[in-house]
Design a protein around this motif. Structure first.
Motif, PDB file in Angstrom:
ATOM      1  N   ASP A 329      36.997  36.349  39.178  1.00 40.84           N
ATOM      2  CA  ASP A 329      37.280  36.242  37.740  1.00 40.84           C
ATOM      3  C   ASP A 329      36.804  37.465  36.966  1.00 40.84           C
ATOM      4  O   ASP A 329      36.790  37.443  35.730  1.00 40.84           O
ATOM      5  CB  ASP A 329      36.615  34.981  37.165  1.00 40.84           C
ATOM      6  CG  ASP A 329      35.108  34.948  37.420  1.00 40.84           C
ATOM      7  OD1 ASP A 329      34.620  35.792  38.212  1.00 40.84           O
ATOM      8  OD2 ASP A 329      34.416  34.088  36.842  1.00 40.84           O
ATOM      9  N   SER A 417      41.793  47.806  42.331  1.00 41.91           N
ATOM     10  CA  SER A 417      41.923  46.350  42.337  1.00 41.91           C
ATOM     11  C   SER A 417      41.014  45.805  43.419  1.00 41.91           C
ATOM     12  O   SER A 417      40.379  46.561  44.163  1.00 41.91           O
ATOM     13  CB  SER A 417      43.381  45.923  42.591  1.00 41.91           C
ATOM     14  OG  SER A 417      43.832  46.431  43.833  1.00 41.91           O
ATOM     15  N   SER A 424      43.409  32.639  38.688  1.00 45.72           N
ATOM     16  CA  SER A 424      44.478  32.273  37.762  1.00 45.72           C
ATOM     17  C   SER A 424      44.011  32.438  36.316  1.00 45.72           C
ATOM     18  O   SER A 424      42.914  31.994  35.941  1.00 45.72           O
ATOM     19  CB  SER A 424      44.916  30.824  38.018  1.00 45.72           C
ATOM     20  OG  SER A 424      45.900  30.433  37.108  1.00 45.72           O
ATOM     21  N   ILE A 426      43.293  35.333  34.880  1.00 48.96           N
ATOM     22  CA  ILE A 426      42.504  36.549  34.669  1.00 48.96           C
ATOM     23  C   ILE A 426      43.445  37.752  34.752  1.00 48.96           C
ATOM     24  O   ILE A 426      44.232  37.867  35.698  1.00 48.96           O
ATOM     25  CB  ILE A 426      41.378  36.664  35.711  1.00 48.96           C
ATOM     26  CG1 ILE A 426      40.511  35.401  35.695  1.00 48.96           C
ATOM     27  CG2 ILE A 426      40.532  37.900  35.444  1.00 48.96           C
ATOM     28  CD1 ILE A 426      39.838  35.136  34.372  1.00 48.96           C
ATOM     29  N   GLN A 427      43.373  38.666  33.786  1.00 48.97           N
ATOM     30  CA  GLN A 427      44.225  39.842  33.718  1.00 48.97           C
ATOM     31  C   GLN A 427      43.417  41.092  34.076  1.00 48.97           C
ATOM     32  O   GLN A 427      42.194  41.128  33.934  1.00 48.97           O
ATOM     33  CB  GLN A 427      44.828  40.002  32.308  1.00 48.97           C
ATOM     34  CG  GLN A 427      45.674  38.810  31.865  1.00 48.97           C
ATOM     35  CD  GLN A 427      46.903  38.622  32.724  1.00 48.97           C
ATOM     36  OE1 GLN A 427      47.479  39.596  33.212  1.00 48.97           O
ATOM     37  NE2 GLN A 427      47.308  37.372  32.912  1.00 48.97           N
ATOM     38  N   MET A 428      44.163  42.120  34.556  1.00 45.61           N
ATOM     39  CA  MET A 428      43.519  43.395  34.866  1.00 45.61           C
ATOM     40  C   MET A 428      42.991  44.040  33.590  1.00 45.61           C
ATOM     41  O   MET A 428      43.588  43.942  32.513  1.00 45.61           O
ATOM     42  CB  MET A 428      44.512  44.335  35.546  1.00 45.61           C
ATOM     43  CG  MET A 428      44.896  43.915  36.945  1.00 45.61           C
ATOM     44  SD  MET A 428      43.525  44.008  38.108  1.00 45.61           S
ATOM     45  CE  MET A 428      43.238  45.776  38.123  1.00 45.61           C
ATOM     46  N   SER A 429      41.869  44.739  33.734  1.00 42.21           N
ATOM     47  CA  SER A 429      41.252  45.403  32.589  1.00 42.21           C
ATOM     48  C   SER A 429      41.912  46.761  32.345  1.00 42.21           C
ATOM     49  O   SER A 429      42.454  47.395  33.257  1.00 42.21           O
ATOM     50  CB  SER A 429      39.750  45.577  32.837  1.00 42.21           C
ATOM     51  OG  SER A 429      39.172  46.393  31.843  1.00 42.21           O
TER      52      SER A 429
END
Length: 848
Positions: A329, A417, A424, A426-429
């Motif tokens: 996460d 990455s 589920s 959680i988006q990439m920074s």
């Protein structure tokens, strides 16, 4: 039943463990409906409990069922309704053996009772022995009866738990019972008279131990370990704890209930978990589990029997350790947005930059391990990014050499990455992408030959100084002004020269395709090109020269020596032609015999089999044995053709019927004529005859000597050491022989090493004669045979003896060595005076 507590009986409620009996609020017990009692005794448990304090108390109540009166009236239940002695006699007495009067009169009919089970509470305090029941037979009024019990608990281990009075039939329990040790007993009661005779049939007694709450719940493990993912939703299963109670599980004594006592830490909520009171399943009850905040919870779980009643139930505790497992996460993030590095050209496996990231997930797990990817800036694939397994850094590495003359710098865009996908939702920074600037530094590169290996074709035999080609190199350093010099690195035959300035290659010797330095028609040389940079750099190039064959080698014939029979049509000599050149400068070959000397074509003929093979054979019907030099001219098919005259030494010898050269024939071919061979055979026959005659004569002499000895008395014979000989001679003086005439020469080198050429074997040799006569390598009878051979040779070399075609001795070639006893020797008379003695000995016709 009455119950008194400190606060009085207000609010106290009563219960029983039977559906057939109930208790009113004032303690009065009554039957809930009509009950058919199968036995004389009934044991119940009455429980008094306070709804406010949840306290519970128990008591055992035993009902003794009275018999019906003769007036069909029921006797009141309980002890107080009967006179003391009569109540005791009738209420606790069982009659297992009863007699009934039938309706038709006083006819007796015997029937056994089925005795109901006897209930005994465990952990009774006594006093002991404690009476359970009394059994008796109705025959005890007529005769004296003795009672006894048998079975486990009586006369079988455990011994004497129960006992019976043999006279009164009262049965007792002798010590406290433990249901967890044994829950029931099966005994048999017996009734016999004073003589031991059975009065009644044995009756079965079943004794059940009533459970009491005397055991605490026990957890299977004192510490339970479970786990749950961070961020789990409420109701997620975590783990199960289990406790067992040794008490009866069908009663409240063994019914266990669970509850959570404490939770540590109490964050983000003091009730993060709950437990199913009956199954022991622990589940989440609140959201907010975060491994990065709290990694572990310690939960104290309590198990209580009596269905979880804390006032009178027994309890126990265990520890549940709940680990919050990591999920991905937290995306990895670069510590800075730009990185830079430097790499020299033409280098590989060089780390040019280290990329650092942070990730709050569990270290060294798939949720933490970083994977780097180049998004743009490297279309040719010069770089790759490898992950350091310890620090999680990205190492930008050169995997394909870069060229300063092509690219002086690279601008890479990289992304990081995790090994595991993000959870589920959680988006990439934004910080998961960074830029990398890589500068390329120039280095002095070695010159190289654009065409390597370079192949040229030319004919062999070009003259010295011929210009073959220009083998030049290219310097890749376009931004450096440098000069290139050339030199030889490998020239195995030293056939080439190279111009140091422009790389022009010329011949230093004649190139020969048939040289040992040529492999598959190709000559290979290596050259060096070096610049004058700092430091200098050099490169190598290989020049391959394919040599085209010209007809510069005459053919040769094999074999150089051969053997053939002196008569034609028996065998031939196979001849092979070989040429160092290649097609088309080799076969088919032409084989021919020269015209000079004329004896060659007169005696020999040659026949071509195919392009490479021919056969040499005799033309005439007979050629005398000897060694002949036969010249043969062989011509190849080149343009122009080349020819060569090869000499083959042919040994002509007599052969057997199989066409193989005989041993005598080989000797003859080495230098002895046919006549000499026949003479040797005749001498051998004469020698064998003389030996045979000598043996016969010796046997005859021995027989005569033995006969004379028999006529003389051995005692009178004084000539023991004297031997008588009838021969006359001169003694030792007569034995002075020249034994050198009987010696065998060691070798025949002087015969086999005869000067090659065509000549008869009986002509006098040019060189010095050997000291001893030549003895052919054939079977012989010893030194006497050599002596005869020497005499024969002296006769052959006598110049006064007739020889040749005009000789009266004729030809000896017809002499046959057959051993037949019917041989005709009349022809010896035609051989002249030298063989007159032999003619007289063997040519006598029928005379012996």
């Amino acid at each position: 039943v009455k119950f008194n507590n400190c606060a009085g009986n207000k609010g106290v409620r009563y219960e029983t463990n039977s559906l057939e009996f109930k208790v009113r609020a004032d303690g009065t017990m009554y039957a809930a409906h009509q009950v058919q009692m199968p036995s004389k005794q009934l044991i119940l448990m009455v429980t008094a409990w306070d709804p406010q304090t949840l306290g519970r108390w128990e008591a055992i109540v035993r009902f003794l069922v009275a018999e019906k009166s003769q007036h069909n009236g029921h006797k009141p239940k309980g002890r107080k309704t009967m006179p003391g002695e009569l109540a005791q006699q009738q209420s606790d007495t069982l009659l297992p053996w009863r007699q009934h009067q039938s309706a038709n009169g006083l006819r007796r009919q015997k029937r056994d009772w089925v005795i109901p089970p006897i209930n005994v509470p465990e952990n009774s305090r006594g006093p002991f022995p404690q009476q359970l029941v009394r059994i008796r037979s109705d025959k005890d009024k007529e005769i004296h009866i003795r009672y006894s019990i048998t079975g486990v608990g009586a006369d079988q281990p455990p011994m004497e738990v129960f006992s019976i009075d043999p006279v009164s039939g009262r049965m007792y329990v002798t010590r406290p019972m433990d249901r967890e040790e044994r829950a029931s007993y099966h005994l048999r009661a017996h009734a016999v008279d004073m003589n031991g005779n059975k009065v009644e049939n044995p009756i079965d007694l079943y004794i059940y131990v009533i459970d009491m709450n005397d055991n605490r719940p026990e957890f299977i493990n004192q510490v339970y370990n479970g786990s749950v993912d961070e961020g789990s939703k409420p109701g997620t299963y975590v783990m199960t704890v289990t406790a067992n109670d040794a008490d009866d599980s069908t009663t409240a004594n063994g019914m266990v209930r669970y509850r959570i006592v404490t939770q540590t830490p109490q964050s983000p909520s003091q009730n993060m978990f709950t437990i199913n009171s009956e199954t022991g399943d622990i589940v989440t009850v609140a959201a907010g589990l975060d491994r990065e905040g709290i990694q572990q919870y310690i939960v104290i779980v309590q198990a209580t029997d009596m269905e979880g009643n804390l006032n009178y139930g027994l309890s126990n505790t265990a520890t549940a350790i709940i680990t919050v497992t990591d999920v991905n996460d937290n995306p990895p993030e670069f510590t800075t947005s730009t990185y830079s590095g430097e790499v020299p050209e033409n280098r590989v496996e060089v780390v040019v930059a280290n990329l650092t990231v942070v990730d709050r997930d569990q270290p060294h797990s798939p949720n933490w391990n970083a994977i780097y990817r180049i998004i743009s800036g490297d279309p040719s694939g010069h770089f790759t990014i490898r992950t350091d397994p310890v620090t999680n850094e990205g190492m930008v590495t050169v995997v394909k050499a870069v060229d300063y003359e092509m690219n002086r710098a690279f601008m890479l865009t990289v992304m990081v990455s995790n090994q595991a996908p993000l959870a589920s939702g959680i988006q990439m920074s934004f910080q998961s992408t960074a830029g990398v600037t890589i500068s390329v530094t120039d280095v002095n590169e070695a010159p190289y030959f654009p065409t390597n290996h370079k192949l040229i074709r030319l004919e062999e035999g070009v003259p010295t100084g011929t210009v073959l080609t220009t083998f030049s190199a290219v310097d890749p350093d376009r931004f450096m002004q440098q000069a290139v010099r050339y030199s030889k690195l490998s020239d195995p035959a030293n056939w080439l020269n190279i111009n140091a300035t422009n790389g022009q290659i010329t011949t230093a010797a004649v190139l020969d395709r048939e040289s040992d330095y040529i492999k598959n028609n190709v000559y290979e040389a290596t050259f060096l090109a070096a610049d004058n940079g700092i430091p200098p750099a050099s490169g190598t190039g290989t020049l391959q020269i394919y040599l085209i064959d010209i007809n510069d080698n005459a053919p040769e014939l094999l074999p150089k020596e051969a053997q053939i029979c002196e008569k034609p049509n028996l065998n031939v000599i196979n001849i092979t032609a070989a040429d160092a050149d290649i097609d088309p400068n080799i076969g088919p070959f032409v084989f021919e015999l020269p015209s000079v000397p004329s004896a060659v074509k007169k005696n020999w003929t040659i026949t071509r089999l195919n392009g490479d093979y021919a056969q040499l054979s005799l033309r005439i019907m007979y050629l005398e044995a000897g060694v002949y030099d036969v010249p043969i001219i062989v011509t190849d098919s080149g343009n122009p053709p080349l020819y060569n005259t090869s000499i083959i030494k042919v040994k002509v010898c007599p052969c057997d019927e199989n066409g193989d050269c005989t041993t005598i024939g080989a000797v003859a071919a080495a230098g002895l004529g046919t006549g000499a061979i026949i003479a040797i055979l005749i001498c051998i026959i004469i020698l064998l005859t003389m030996v045979l005659l000598f043996v016969v004569w010796m046997k005859r002499r021995e027989k005569e000597r033995h006969t004379k000895q028999l006529l003389i008395d051995p005692e009178d014979d004084v000539r023991d050491n004297i031997l008588k000989y009838d021969e006359e001679g001169g003694g030792e003086e007569d034995q002075d022989y020249d034994l050198s005439q009987l010696q065998q020469p060691e070798t025949m080198d002087h015969v086999l090493n005869k000067t090659p050429g065509v000549r008869r074997v009986d002509e006098r040799p040019i060189g010095a004669e050997p000291q001893y006569p030549i003895r052919p390598v054939i079977p012989h009878p010893g030194d006497i045979g050599d002596f005869i051979n020497e005499g024969l040779r002296a006769a052959d070399n006598d110049p006064t003896a007739p020889r040749g075609a005009g000789s009266s001795s004729g030809s000896v070639s017809s002499l046959n060595s057959s051993s037949s006893g019917d041989q005709d020797y009349d022809y010896l008379n035609d051989w002249g005076p030298r063989f007159k003695k032999l003619a007289d000995m063997y040519g006598g016709g029928e005379e012996d």
